[in-house]
Design an enzyme around this catalytic site. Structure first.
Site, PDB file in Angstrom:
ATOM      1  N   LYS A  37       0.841  -1.204   0.000  1.00  0.00           N
ATOM      2  CA  LYS A  37       0.000   0.000   0.000  1.00  0.00           C
ATOM      3  C   LYS A  37       0.875   1.251   0.000  1.00  0.00           C
ATOM      4  O   LYS A  37       0.612   2.207  -0.734  1.00  0.00           O
ATOM      5  CB  LYS A  37      -0.943  -0.024   1.215  1.00  0.00           C
ATOM      6  CG  LYS A  37      -2.059  -1.054   1.072  1.00  0.00           C
ATOM      7  CD  LYS A  37      -2.837  -1.325   2.368  1.00  0.00           C
ATOM      8  CE  LYS A  37      -3.842  -2.455   2.120  1.00  0.00           C
ATOM      9  NZ  LYS A  37      -4.586  -2.859   3.325  1.00  0.00           N
TER      10      LYS A  37
ATOM     11  N   ASP B  27     -11.069   2.792   3.909  1.00  0.00           N
ATOM     12  CA  ASP B  27     -11.456   1.377   3.848  1.00  0.00           C
ATOM     13  C   ASP B  27     -12.969   1.231   3.670  1.00  0.00           C
ATOM     14  O   ASP B  27     -13.448   0.153   3.310  1.00  0.00           O
ATOM     15  CB  ASP B  27     -11.071   0.670   5.161  1.00  0.00           C
ATOM     16  CG  ASP B  27      -9.827  -0.184   5.042  1.00  0.00           C
ATOM     17  OD1 ASP B  27      -9.590  -0.723   3.957  1.00  0.00           O
ATOM     18  OD2 ASP B  27      -9.111  -0.309   6.060  1.00  0.00           O
TER      19      ASP B  27
ATOM     20  N   GLN C  91      -4.633  -1.593   9.405  1.00  0.00           N
ATOM     21  CA  GLN C  91      -4.599  -2.939   8.833  1.00  0.00           C
ATOM     22  C   GLN C  91      -5.239  -3.938   9.813  1.00  0.00           C
ATOM     23  O   GLN C  91      -4.915  -3.943  11.002  1.00  0.00           O
ATOM     24  CB  GLN C  91      -3.146  -3.326   8.516  1.00  0.00           C
ATOM     25  CG  GLN C  91      -2.989  -4.651   7.792  1.00  0.00           C
ATOM     26  CD  GLN C  91      -3.591  -4.663   6.388  1.00  0.00           C
ATOM     27  OE1 GLN C  91      -3.675  -3.636   5.722  1.00  0.00           O
ATOM     28  NE2 GLN C  91      -4.022  -5.819   5.939  1.00  0.00           N
TER      29      GLN C  91
HETATM   30  N1  GUN Z   1      -7.125  -6.921   6.007  1.00  0.00           N
HETATM   31  C1  GUN Z   1      -7.494  -7.658   4.933  1.00  0.00           C
HETATM   32  N2  GUN Z   1      -8.083  -6.878   4.012  1.00  0.00           N
HETATM   33  C2  GUN Z   1      -8.094  -5.623   4.501  1.00  0.00           C
HETATM   34  C3  GUN Z   1      -8.556  -4.375   3.999  1.00  0.00           C
HETATM   35  O1  GUN Z   1      -9.111  -4.261   2.905  1.00  0.00           O
HETATM   36  N3  GUN Z   1      -8.365  -3.317   4.820  1.00  0.00           N
HETATM   37  C4  GUN Z   1      -7.781  -3.433   6.043  1.00  0.00           C
HETATM   38  N4  GUN Z   1      -7.652  -2.333   6.768  1.00  0.00           N
HETATM   39  N5  GUN Z   1      -7.344  -4.560   6.536  1.00  0.00           N
HETATM   40  C5  GUN Z   1      -7.498  -5.663   5.766  1.00  0.00           C
END
Ligand code: GUN
Length: 278
Positions: free
Chosen positions: A47, A114, A91
């Protein structure tokens, strides 16, 4: 035919980079990683790299596994007030002593890139979407590239998580499809799959979906990423058999994965534009 997520994501990043080049201030994304889970660390690094590629300002914030709930909430409050930051992502999963729901609800809904905050999920439910969860939104972008009209199609979503399955079903309903949501207790899963014009699978079980269950001419979106003992990555669908029955199918890797990150950038630009317009 293959839905080439890697390529579609690249085009999306190029388009975002072009828009960023014309801005006075860079859109900013903060990504918080708690602990040192190796898979999460890889996602967070990807990311951060994607942000740099499109010219965003990014902050990668690593916090120790034993951070307290109060300390984590204080960090989010700080980022909520930081004018350089347009998007905040924590995350998941978080350590078990942390209340993940309270963490998500503390993020300013206008910085919730998100799309997990109850306000943004509520807007999606009401078909008045604002910031939309990245993976389902990325899947909608992929589906659009097929040119297939979703109105009235039988769509089957396997998996009912807050991150993928539930918002995915809402996206498809908002596109005026007929949606069936399956979970781990669904009886006669194969019969449901056989009806699917569009199948989205997000459960994390290698080859759960057998090739001969696939309806001829279906669109198959495989969100699963499973690492086998031999080190290879596979999805939740038996790709080798399914690809011959499907009209369109996503590969793993190189399918949904790159789209999730490109869509996160897209959401950050949306959040930026909202803040700048105010
Ligand atoms: N863990 C797995 N997929 C995601 C996501 O799309 N966003 C976040 N913040 N954590 C995740």
């Amino acid at each position: 035919m293959i839905i080439d997520g890697k390529q579609i994501a690249k085009q999306l990043r190029i388009s975002i980079a072009d828009q960023v080049a014309m801005l006075d201030r860079k859109p900013g994304l903060a990504v918080i990683l708690v602990g040192d889970d190796p898979a999460s660390a890889v996602y967070v690094r990807n990311k951060d790299n994607a942000c740099k590629e499109v010219g965003f300002y990014s902050e990668k914030i690593n916090k120790p596994e034993d951070i307290t709930q109060a300390e984590l909430l204080a960090e989010i409050e700080r980022l909520n007030k930081d004018d350089k930051i347009d998007g905040i992502l924590v995350q998941l999963p978080l350590p078990s002593h942390i209340d993940a729901n309270q963490v998500v609800e503390t993020i300013n809904p206008n910085k919730d890139v998100d799309g997990f905050h109850s306000e943004n999920i509520g807007k999606l439910m009401q078909n008045k979407p604002y910031l939309r969860p990245c993976t389902p939104k990325g899947v909608m972008t992929m589906l659009a590239t097929t040119g297939v009209d979703l109105v009235g199609k039988n769509c089957v979503v396997v998996g009912a998580s807050n991150i993928v399955g539930r918002p995915m079903a809402m996206e498809l309903l908002n596109a005026r499809a007929t949606v069936t949501i399956c979970n781990s207790k669904t009886t006669d899963l194969s019969a449901k799959i056989r009806q699917a014009d569009v199948l989205v699978v997000a459960v994390g079980i290698p080859k759960l979906i057998q090739g001969d269950w696939i309806k001829a001419g279906a669109i198959i979106i495989d969100v699963g990423i499973n690492r086998l003992d031999d080190g290879s990555l596979v999805g939740d669908v038996d790709f080798a058999l399914a690809k011959d029955k499907a009209a369109w199918i996503t590969p793993v890797p190189g399918g949904v994965g790159p789209m999730t990150i490109a869509t996160l950038l897209e959401n950050t630009l949306t959040a930026y534009n909202t803040i700048e317009e105010k």
